[in-house]
Design an enzyme around this catalytic site. Structure first.
Site: not given
Ligand code: THU
Length: 127
Positions: A42, A44, A53, A55, A86, A89
């Site tokens: 991930n 940000e 994310c 995934e 999530c 994804c």
């Molecule tokens: N996130 C993911 O990369 N994958 C998931 O399955 C759940 C959430 C990330 C998004 C964000 O950068 C951090 O986790 C917190 O939500």
């Protein structure tokens, strides 16, 4: 490729996560129908909603390499057991599942857990 190995690669990928805001690293590792491997983490942004994310990052790499059918994805976060994808994804993964489905692999205290994407997203949107 064993599912344990996919989790290990997802763990490695999580180390590259760019998460200054949430401090919640995630790594993902995809296995395609052609037995190719793609990882993602991930990342940000100061504009929070632009976060990608792990995934979907991994899916993007697979698509960019010409792959279209995903057999399995392992997801790992050092901060959480059973870190499942999530909703966004799930919808994206659903579109690229192989003809035999797509296994979603997570890690729990008692070992590896496997769900199909169709279990995690019943009646996903399809055009
Ligand atoms: N996130 C993911 O990369 N994958 C998931 O399955 C759940 C959430 C990330 C998004 C964000 O950068 C951090 O986790 C917190 O939500």
């Amino acid at each position: 490729m064993k599912y344990e190995e996919l989790i290990k690669l997802a763990e490695e990928a999580s180390k590259n996560a760019y998460v200054p805001y949430s401090k919640f690293p995630v790594g993902a590792c995809i296995l395609t129908e052609n037995d190719k491997i793609f990882t993602g983490c991930n990342f940000e942004n100061a504009s929070y909603g632009l976060t990608i994310c792990a995934e979907r990052n991994a899916v993007g790499s697979a698509i960019a390499a010409g792959e279209r059918k995903i057999k399995a994805i392992a997801i790992f976060s050092p901060n959480m057991q059973n870190c499942t994808p999530c909703g966004a994804c799930r919808q994206v993964l659903s579109e690229f599942q192989s003809d035999n489905g797509l296994d979603v692999i997570t890690l729990c205290s008692d070992g590896i857990r496997v769900h199909t994407i169709n279990e995690l997203l019943p009646e996903g949107f399809v055009l």
